[in-house]
Each structure stands twice: as structure tokens, then as C-alpha cells.
Design an enzyme around this catalytic site. Structure first.
Site, PDB file in Angstrom:
ATOM      1  N   ARG A  62      46.223  31.353  45.253  1.00 16.42           N
ATOM      2  CA  ARG A  62      45.302  30.223  45.046  1.00 16.42           C
ATOM      3  C   ARG A  62      45.578  29.118  46.083  1.00 16.42           C
ATOM      4  O   ARG A  62      44.656  28.553  46.653  1.00 16.42           O
ATOM      5  CB  ARG A  62      45.470  29.623  43.643  1.00 16.42           C
ATOM      6  N   GLU A  80      45.377  38.821  24.449  1.00 14.54           N
ATOM      7  CA  GLU A  80      44.372  38.845  25.517  1.00 14.54           C
ATOM      8  C   GLU A  80      44.172  40.257  26.071  1.00 14.54           C
ATOM      9  O   GLU A  80      44.901  40.700  26.958  1.00 14.54           O
ATOM     10  CB  GLU A  80      44.778  37.907  26.678  1.00 14.54           C
ATOM     11  N   LYS A  86      41.824  36.282  22.932  1.00 10.44           N
ATOM     12  CA  LYS A  86      41.300  35.814  24.235  1.00 10.44           C
ATOM     13  C   LYS A  86      40.613  36.985  24.930  1.00 10.44           C
ATOM     14  O   LYS A  86      41.251  37.752  25.659  1.00 10.44           O
ATOM     15  CB  LYS A  86      42.461  35.256  25.078  1.00 10.44           C
ATOM     16  N   GLY A 133      37.468  35.046  33.879  1.00  7.45           N
ATOM     17  CA  GLY A 133      37.450  36.357  34.519  1.00  7.45           C
ATOM     18  C   GLY A 133      36.823  36.449  35.904  1.00  7.45           C
ATOM     19  O   GLY A 133      36.435  37.541  36.311  1.00  7.45           O
ATOM     20  N   GLY A 134      36.660  35.332  36.591  1.00 12.87           N
ATOM     21  CA  GLY A 134      36.042  35.393  37.920  1.00 12.87           C
ATOM     22  C   GLY A 134      34.598  34.905  37.922  1.00 12.87           C
ATOM     23  O   GLY A 134      33.954  34.884  38.971  1.00 12.87           O
ATOM     24  N   ARG A 142      40.643  29.798  36.222  1.00 12.27           N
ATOM     25  CA  ARG A 142      39.863  29.443  37.407  1.00 12.27           C
ATOM     26  C   ARG A 142      38.676  28.537  37.080  1.00 12.27           C
ATOM     27  O   ARG A 142      38.374  27.601  37.819  1.00 12.27           O
ATOM     28  CB  ARG A 142      39.383  30.725  38.105  1.00 12.27           C
TER      29      ARG A 142
HETATM   30  C1  5MM Z   1      45.710  31.782  34.915  1.00 10.23           C
HETATM   31  O1  5MM Z   1      45.862  33.153  35.275  1.00 10.23           O
HETATM   32  C2  5MM Z   1      46.590  33.924  34.314  1.00 10.23           C
HETATM   33  C3  5MM Z   1      47.800  34.537  34.904  1.00 10.23           C
HETATM   34  O2  5MM Z   1      47.559  35.537  35.808  1.00 10.23           O
HETATM   35  P1  5MM Z   1      48.823  36.237  36.595  1.00 10.23           P
HETATM   36  O3  5MM Z   1      49.794  36.674  35.577  1.00 10.23           O
HETATM   37  O4  5MM Z   1      48.169  37.379  37.324  1.00 10.23           O
HETATM   38  O5  5MM Z   1      49.369  35.216  37.527  1.00 10.23           O
HETATM   39  C4  5MM Z   1      45.642  34.893  33.601  1.00 10.23           C
HETATM   40  O6  5MM Z   1      46.266  35.715  32.672  1.00 10.23           O
HETATM   41  C5  5MM Z   1      44.652  34.036  32.883  1.00 10.23           C
HETATM   42  O7  5MM Z   1      45.276  33.372  31.819  1.00 10.23           O
HETATM   43  C6  5MM Z   1      43.469  34.800  32.321  1.00 10.23           C
HETATM   44  O8  5MM Z   1      43.100  35.914  33.068  1.00 10.23           O
HETATM   45  C7  5MM Z   1      42.277  33.866  32.272  1.00 10.23           C
HETATM   46  O9  5MM Z   1      42.115  33.230  33.513  1.00 10.23           O
HETATM   47  P2  5MM Z   1      40.656  33.135  34.116  1.00 10.23           P
HETATM   48  O10 5MM Z   1      40.856  32.565  35.508  1.00 10.23           O
HETATM   49  O11 5MM Z   1      40.109  34.539  34.124  1.00 10.23           O
HETATM   50  O12 5MM Z   1      39.918  32.220  33.176  1.00 10.23           O
END
Ligand code: 5MM
Length: 336
Positions: free
Chosen positions: A31, A175, A217, A260-261, A290
Site C-alpha cells: 500500500r 471472515e 465478516k 474486497g477491492g 481499503r
Molecule cells: C486490511 O487488510 C486485511 C489484512 O490483510 P493481510 O493479512 O493480507 O495483510 C484483510 O484481512 C482485511 O481485513 C479484509 O480483507 C477486508 O479488507 P478490505 O480491504 O477487503 O475491506
């Protein structure tokens, strides 16, 4: 009402949601690289503390998922990060899985690890102030996936994790993320997400997890990003509510979606529509990474000392998500 149920409701009630700030160092580095900021522990806590000390945190963020590094860092006033969050009425949470690894016996699928020594790590996190935790299983959709093996082994791990977390008096966020990557249809996403979630709850029940003290989640129901047959936001919302109504036991107090992108606006608009169509008793809110941080990160990267400007952007995003969690958002409110 049990203590765990109270914590879950405190995090999600009154239009509040969760800030997923639990990016591992590798993800945070990606990021930061994308906005040309050096990924050091100092810069990571500077960005995160800028968000945590914003006005919007008090109003819209009921809980923050932290990463191991962050929960042990101090704010610039010398307070621990969990204490800083507790003081503004937001619950500190912690990601406790150690990442998704290759699942033996599968066709390139993943199993999330982290059960070894989990009981001891949970005791430590609880002492540091954590009130809830997160564990993420990941699933791809293609003609062979997710396989029965991946659905069943990830559900088993999620259930063992959740049981241990409740034993330590914290609320587990469960999740299971069915990824957007691929060219699958929304119907396939609906079917696979339903199968994955049902299996998770079968295992949670088998492991005697108190469902009133769990937050789910999940992903929303979307066609794969490379699919030519994208569906409307209305259809996404209707299919998402249908899927959850059919797959989630009614005792579960709340559902907090991942983004999720999806873009910030798409994740907000879909959540708003989900709440308009919500004919269940579940609170339907957000646990975005994100979709809450992207614009703030871009702005901050231009001048990492401009806390006020960064916070203004984050506060706006958090307010929009909170309105969406109550079905009160509309596009014209986006213009600040
Ligand atoms: C914030 O990103 C979380 C951690 O990801 P890594 O373990 O790969 O660093 C991730 O689990 C996040 O909590 C969820 O996917 C939701 O994040 P988004 O960006 O999809 O809302």
C-alpha cells in the site's frame, strides 16, 4: 445478554462499523509503495494514528482491527494504541491468524494458519486490551474451486479459532472471504459463498461457539472482476441479503462486510442498498480496509504532516459508510 453479545453490539450498533487496519507488514508495504511512502514502523504508526485520532473515529468506528505490530506500539502522547482507542469509545481488536498458506492436497488453494500457541497469544492480546479478534479464510472461485477440502478445512480452522477466542472472553470475527478475482458469474458467487458460510456455521456449532458472541465478516455477492456479466448494485444487494438470510443462523447479532477491492463508492452504495433491502434481524455494517483508507492514504502520502487534511478525508468516508449502514446514504452526500 452475554458479555460477548454486548461487545459485538457495542462495535456495530448505532450505525457504527469496523476499521480493518490489520494489514500485515507485507500488505502495508505494498500500500505504501503504491503512494511512494517508505514502509517503516514509524510511518506505519504515523498514518494509523492520524486516522485513530480523527473526529470520525468517535462517531462512526465501533472497533478497529489492529495488527500485532500496532497493538504493541505507542501513540505520540505515550499511551498504548488500545488505551487510545478505548478512551474514545472504540474497541481494540486484533488479527490473530498468521496468513493463508498452500493447502496440501489441493489445487493451489489456501488454508489459513495460526492455531499453534493461539491460546497463549490470545491471553497476551487480551492483557494488551483487545476485546475482539479476526481470522480470515480465503477462497477462489473457478471450475474446481473452492473444493470441498478447502471449504471444510478452513471452516474447521475458523471454528477452532472462534472457540479459543471466546474462551478468552473476546468476540471472534469470522471472515470467510470468497475472492472477486476470476470470471465467474454472480450466481456462482452466490452458490459458493452460501456453501462456504453454511459450512463455517456447521463447524462453529460443532465446536460449541456461542453464536450470539460472533461477528460474521463476509464478501458481498458480485460477479468476478473479469466476468462480462456484471450485475447491478441492486442485484448485488438483493442476492447478498438472500444469501445471508439463508446461510446465517438467526442468533448471530451482526454482519460486517469486507470491501474486497470494490471502490470506496461502490462499497458504500452496495452497503446502503443491502440495508434498504435488509429483511433480517442482523445488523449489516462494514469492516472495511481499503474502502475506508484509500483516499486518506493517497492524500496523506503527499504531506505526511498534514493530519487535519487526512482526517477530513477519512472522516467523510467513515460518515458515508455509517450512513450506508443505516440505509441513509445517497450519492449527492458524497460532494464535500
Ligand atoms: C486490511 O487488510 C486485511 C489484512 O490483510 P493481510 O493479512 O493480507 O495483510 C484483510 O484481512 C482485511 O481485513 C479484509 O480483507 C477486508 O479488507 P478490505 O480491504 O477487503 O475491506
Amino acid at each position: 445478554m452475554t458479555k460477548l453479545n454486548q461487545i459485538a453490539l457495542k462495535i456495530l450498533e448505532n450505525g457504527k462499523g469496523i476499521l480493518a487496519a490489520d494489514e500485515s507488514t507485507g500488505t502495508m508495504t505494498k500500500r505504501f509503495d503504491s503512494v511512494k511512502v517508505k514502509s517503516t514502523p514509524e510511518n506505519r504508526i504515523l498514518f494509523r494514528e492520524t486516522l485513530f485520532s480523527s473526529d470520525g473515529m468517535k462517531k462512526y468506528i465501533g472497533g478497529v482491527i489492529l495488527y500485532d505490530e500496532t497493538i504493541k506500539q505507542k501513540s505520540n502522547t505515550g499511551k498504548s494504541i488500545p488505551d487510545m482507542l478505548l478512551e474514545i469509545g472504540s474497541c481494540p481488536g486484533i488479527k490473530v491468524d498468521t496468513g493463508a498458506k498452500q493447502l496440501a492436497g489441493s489445487l493451489n488453494e489456501k488454508i489459513t494458519e495460526g492455531l499453534d500457541n493461539l491460546r497463549d497469544r490470545l491471553k497476551e492480546y487480551s492483557k494488551l486490551g483487545a476485546k475482539f479478534t479476526k481470522w480470515r479464510g480465503v477462497y477462489n472461485i473457478n471450475k474446481d474451486c473452492p473444493s470441498k477440502l478447502s471449504i471444510s478445512s478452513n471452516a474447521h480452522a475458523l471454528a477452532r479459532y472462534a472457540a479459543l477466542v471466546q474462551e478468552s472472553d473476546m468476540v471472534p470475527i469470522v471472515e470467510p472471504e470468497v475472492l472477486m478475482e476470476g470470471n465467474h458469474s454472480a450466481d456462482e458467487c452466490f452458490n459458493k459463498t452460501s456453501e462456504v458460510i453454511k459450512k463455517c456455521f456447521d463447524e462453529l456449532i460443532l465446536h460449541k461457539v456461542d453464536l450470539t458472541g460472533v461477528i460474521l465478516k463476509p464478501n458481498m455477492i458480485l460477479a468476478g472482476i473479469n466476468s462480462k456479466n456484471q450485475i447491478s448494485n441492486d442485484e448485488t444487494a438483493r442476492l447478498t441479503v438472500k444469501c445471508l438470510k439463508e446461510s446465517v443462523p438467526s442468533e448471530v447479532p451482526g454482519i460486517a462486510f469486507l470491501s474486497g477491492g470494490q471502490s470506496e463508492i461502490q462499497a458504500t452504495e452496495n452497503l446502503n442498498l443491502i440495508n434498504k433491502f435488509n429483511n433480517t434481524k442482523f445488523i449489516m455494517s462494514y469492516s472495511y480496509g481499503r474502502a475506508l483508507q484509500q483516499s486518506a492514504l493517497k492524500y496523506w502520502s503527499k504531506d505526511t504532516k498534514d493530519a487535519e487534511g487526512t482526517q477530513k478525508i477519512f472522516d467523510h468516508r467513515a460518515k458515508m459508510c455509517s450512513l450506508a449502514a443505516q440505509g441513509k446514504w445517497s450519492k449527492n452526500l458524497e460532494n464535500i
